[in-house]
Design a protein around this motif. Structure first.
Motif, PDB file in Angstrom:
ATOM      1  N   SER A  21       0.824  -1.216   0.000  1.00 47.74           N
ATOM      2  CA  SER A  21       0.000   0.000   0.000  1.00 47.74           C
ATOM      3  C   SER A  21       0.854   1.260   0.000  1.00 47.74           C
ATOM      4  O   SER A  21       0.333   2.365  -0.105  1.00 47.74           O
ATOM      5  N   THR A  23       2.546   2.586   2.486  1.00 48.53           N
ATOM      6  CA  THR A  23       2.210   3.393   3.657  1.00 48.53           C
ATOM      7  C   THR A  23       3.062   2.981   4.850  1.00 48.53           C
ATOM      8  O   THR A  23       3.588   1.864   4.900  1.00 48.53           O
ATOM      9  N   PRO A  25       2.466   2.907   8.920  1.00 47.72           N
ATOM     10  CA  PRO A  25       1.525   3.117  10.012  1.00 47.72           C
ATOM     11  C   PRO A  25       2.193   3.808  11.196  1.00 47.72           C
ATOM     12  O   PRO A  25       3.357   3.557  11.510  1.00 47.72           O
ATOM     13  N   TYR A  67       5.248   7.278  -1.123  1.00 47.99           N
ATOM     14  CA  TYR A  67       5.000   6.598   0.150  1.00 47.99           C
ATOM     15  C   TYR A  67       4.457   7.637   1.127  1.00 47.99           C
ATOM     16  O   TYR A  67       4.941   8.783   1.154  1.00 47.99           O
ATOM     17  N   THR A  68       3.472   7.262   1.910  1.00 47.76           N
ATOM     18  CA  THR A  68       2.844   8.218   2.821  1.00 47.76           C
ATOM     19  C   THR A  68       2.649   7.619   4.217  1.00 47.76           C
ATOM     20  O   THR A  68       2.399   6.411   4.356  1.00 47.76           O
ATOM     21  N   ARG A  84       0.572   6.665   7.453  1.00 46.96           N
ATOM     22  CA  ARG A  84      -0.834   6.288   7.627  1.00 46.96           C
ATOM     23  C   ARG A  84      -1.196   6.371   9.104  1.00 46.96           C
ATOM     24  O   ARG A  84      -0.731   5.582   9.914  1.00 46.96           O
ATOM     25  N   TRP A  85      -2.019   7.363   9.441  1.00 48.44           N
ATOM     26  CA  TRP A  85      -2.376   7.624  10.839  1.00 48.44           C
ATOM     27  C   TRP A  85      -3.290   6.525  11.363  1.00 48.44           C
ATOM     28  O   TRP A  85      -4.315   6.209  10.764  1.00 48.44           O
ATOM     29  N   MET A  86      -2.917   5.943  12.523  1.00 47.65           N
ATOM     30  CA  MET A  86      -3.682   4.858  13.123  1.00 47.65           C
ATOM     31  C   MET A  86      -4.388   5.280  14.408  1.00 47.65           C
ATOM     32  O   MET A  86      -4.988   4.450  15.091  1.00 47.65           O
TER      33      MET A  86
END
Length: 301
Positions: free
Chosen positions: A164, A166, A168, A227-228, A230-232
């Motif tokens: 993905s 990403t 986390p 690539y980013t 990803r806020w969890m």
């Protein structure tokens, strides 16, 4: 063996092998303490490099004491829960004291648990509790705190989702995090063990200090695709999730899922941040760079 050797416990483990090789590279004689009946294919590379392989029962303090006589430093790279980190490592400590070893390096290699709250990380609590015994032992000791292992980002990493693209995280994406490669950690540990001068009780190192956003940007540069982070969730929601997950077990596992989340919270909250760093203590060590490391371990995303 001459009275100038370093003993390494856990020498067949990933970090233990690297420490042993780093010591030998510095011209230091090494006794590699291994379990009895350890398969030769796990020790051949150490023996070929010049280490003396010593199969020994780490529950036998008397035998350990005999093997450690003449050692200038004992390095523990043992890993486990209390049965290993308190009992087995405690036997190693007792034998080191009895053998009058000048310096002991416990198997900490972690975030700065001197700053994290008791109860916030099960494994860090185990390290903290062992330090009560260290302080009472009378031996000179040095703990090496290296943050997370940079190697966790290699290959199919639990920290990076290449499918993905990403990363986390909880909390804020600009929180600075400390990572040290196992090679750098071993090189620094060997330097401390070989140091003829007194060393502080705590030394803090990091190959890389970077935020989740920094890591994402570096991956974007390497792979040529975005690539980013990803806020969890928040730190608080992560802590609540950890408490809930612990109700379902895992206390007897070295690294259950909730344990990994505890490390994430300690890092993303900034509580386990390493400050100040002691990277300059041994100028001959060339530290890994984030981009170089990630390029070396590039995967097909």
């Amino acid at each position: 063996m001459a009275n100038s050797f370093v003993a390494v416990a856990g020498a067949t483990g990933a970090l233990g092998k690297l420490v042993t090789h780093a010591l030998l590279k510095r011209g230091v004689a090494v006794k590699a303490l291994v379990r009895p009946n350890t398969a030769p294919n796990r020790t051949n590379d150490l023996r070929d490099a010049g280490a003396t392989i010593v199969p020994i029962d780490l529950s036998n303090v008397q035998a350990l004491t005999h093997e450690l006589e003449g050692s200038k430093c004992v390095v523990s790279t043992l890993q486990g829960l209390k049965d290993v980190m308190h009992t087995t490592q405690g036997n190693l400590l007792d034998a080191s004291v009895a053998a009058k070893v000048p310096r002991f390096i416990p198997s900490d290699f972690s975030l700065d648990f001197t700053k994290t709250a008791p109860g916030s990380n099960r494994n860090l609590d185990i390290h903290r509790e062992f330090h009560d015994r260290l302080n009472k032992s009378g031996i000179a000791w040095t703990s090496i705190l290296n943050g997370g292992f940079l190697d966790l980002m290699a290959g199919e990493s639990p920290l990076i989702n290449h499918k993905s693209r990403t990363l986390p995280y909880v909390g804020q994406p600009d929180q600075l995090l400390d990572y040290t490669s196992m090679v750098d950690t071993a090189a620094f540990t060997a330097a401390v063990a070989a140091d003829p001068n007194p060393t502080p009780k705590f030394l803090r190192i990091a190959s890389v200090t970077a935020s989740v956003q920094d890591i994402a940007d570096t991956l974007t540069t390497i792979y040529g695709v975005q690539y980013t982070p990803r806020w969890m969730g928040t730190i608080w929601t992560a802590q609540l999730m950890i408490s809930t997950m612990r109700l379902f077990g895992g206390e007897n596992e070295i690294f259950p899922v909730w344990q990994g989340m505890q490390y994430m919270v300690n890092m993303m909250s900034g509580d386990g941040k390493l400050e100040p760093l002691d990277n300059d203590r041994y100028p001959d060590i060339a530290w890994d760079r984030l981009e170089d490391f990630l390029r070396k371990h590039k995967v097909q995303a």
